[in-house]
Write an enzyme that holds these catalytic residues in place. Sequence first.
Site, PDB file in Angstrom:
ATOM      1  N   THR A 124       0.827  -1.210   0.000  1.00  0.00           N
ATOM      2  CA  THR A 124       0.000   0.000   0.000  1.00  0.00           C
ATOM      3  C   THR A 124       0.856   1.253   0.000  1.00  0.00           C
ATOM      4  O   THR A 124       0.608   2.197  -0.770  1.00  0.00           O
ATOM      5  CB  THR A 124      -0.948  -0.004   1.213  1.00  0.00           C
ATOM      6  OG1 THR A 124      -1.867  -1.092   1.084  1.00  0.00           O
ATOM      7  CG2 THR A 124      -1.729   1.298   1.314  1.00  0.00           C
TER       8      THR A 124
ATOM      9  N   GLN B 134       0.568 -10.343  -6.271  1.00  0.00           N
ATOM     10  CA  GLN B 134       0.029 -11.709  -6.386  1.00  0.00           C
ATOM     11  C   GLN B 134       0.774 -12.556  -7.413  1.00  0.00           C
ATOM     12  O   GLN B 134       0.425 -13.730  -7.607  1.00  0.00           O
ATOM     13  CB  GLN B 134      -1.458 -11.662  -6.746  1.00  0.00           C
ATOM     14  CG  GLN B 134      -2.329 -10.943  -5.749  1.00  0.00           C
ATOM     15  CD  GLN B 134      -2.419 -11.645  -4.400  1.00  0.00           C
ATOM     16  OE1 GLN B 134      -1.943 -12.754  -4.219  1.00  0.00           O
ATOM     17  NE2 GLN B 134      -3.028 -10.982  -3.427  1.00  0.00           N
TER      18      GLN B 134
ATOM     19  N   SER C 255       4.746  -7.426  -1.836  1.00  0.00           N
ATOM     20  CA  SER C 255       4.449  -7.461  -0.407  1.00  0.00           C
ATOM     21  C   SER C 255       4.990  -8.750   0.185  1.00  0.00           C
ATOM     22  O   SER C 255       4.758  -9.831  -0.348  1.00  0.00           O
ATOM     23  CB  SER C 255       2.936  -7.368  -0.195  1.00  0.00           C
ATOM     24  OG  SER C 255       2.601  -7.433   1.172  1.00  0.00           O
TER      25      SER C 255
ATOM     26  N   CYS D 176      -8.602  -6.770   1.956  1.00  0.00           N
ATOM     27  CA  CYS D 176      -8.148  -5.449   2.407  1.00  0.00           C
ATOM     28  C   CYS D 176      -9.269  -4.423   2.390  1.00  0.00           C
ATOM     29  O   CYS D 176      -9.176  -3.380   1.762  1.00  0.00           O
ATOM     30  CB  CYS D 176      -6.975  -4.985   1.549  1.00  0.00           C
ATOM     31  SG  CYS D 176      -5.566  -6.097   1.633  1.00  0.00           S
TER      32      CYS D 176
END
Length: 385
Positions: free
Chosen positions: A72, A181, A201, A329
């Site tokens: 983010t 992803q 991430s 999220c």
Amino acid sequence: MPTRVYLDHNATSPLRPEAQAAMLDALKTLGNPSSVHAEGRMAKAILENARSVVAEALGAPRRGVVFTSGATEAASLALSPALSAEGDAAPIDVLLIGAGEHLCVLQGHRFPSDAVEIVPLTREGAISLEALDAALARRSGRRPMLALQAVNNETGVVQPVAAAAARVHAAKGVVVCDAVQSVGRCETTFATTDADILFLSSHKLGGPMGVGALVFRDESLHLQAPIFRGGGQEFGRRAGTENIPGIAGLAAALTAATADLAGEATRLANLRDALEREVLKVAPDARLYGIGTQRAPNASAFSIPGLAPRTMLMALDLENVALSAGSACSSGKMMESHVLAAMGATEKEALRASFGWSSTQEDVEVFGKVLARVADRMRSRHSAA
């Protein structure tokens, strides 16, 4: 306590043993990596080793790797008109966003609203290249940035990043790719995507939460207005003392995730396909999303007519099977899926099963049995009503 079946790796993947070991070793290191004494140099060595691991995995220069608190923050840093490179003749003044992007991209940009345009998806869930061409034509004479994920987090659909990048680069633009992803699940490098910026991430790979990386293909790219200002860490792109244990865990998880990428992709695809057979066994009329196009090997999104996904999600959880309904999220809330809406689906929600490094065939078998019980029970209640 009953053994739980965890099928929500797209939300977060369990901590890998390699990452835990690396973090514990790093926690024994005393120094601040910005200090020049021996303790500081030890911390700095961990930091720079991790930077090299990320750079090598993505095909980036070492100085192009910027560690962040997660994806983010990375998205908020990158999606800015203040991004520039040496020799740029014009500023970036248009942001194009794929309609299926994660909320941190849809909401995390720093462009004025009239400079932002959402590019539609096809019914299969990939960005429409024809719509992208039209958007670029409408903004002709302006310098665009495209934000496009490598893999959709809800459906697993692989996006045509390289084809989109060719169009944006022809317009002298920049491509920012959310690789959260795809890294560790599909081959994801600057060479395969042709993006200018990638971000990832840690906790999607089996690393710790609270750490990620923003990676530049060209180290001359820089941010005129970084979010965090302070001591000039991370080459002036992101101030603040680096999270050395978290970064060590990220590097270890990334190394493990990419050690046998092709073999793991085959294993995960077999698990996904087996799960979808279980779904169709319980409900032959089930809707499987994105199966008409290329998908990541580890994720499946589906819905069963007449059975509410939210109710199914809770019923499965009570029987120790963990799935999700779209993105995790959304502050813990189950919301209508903007991805399904962008695909033109009549359903507003779907269940998502996603596999990872700790997933097994037994997980699929237990899932199938539990799904059958839950579906029978819900159908019986509907009939009685």
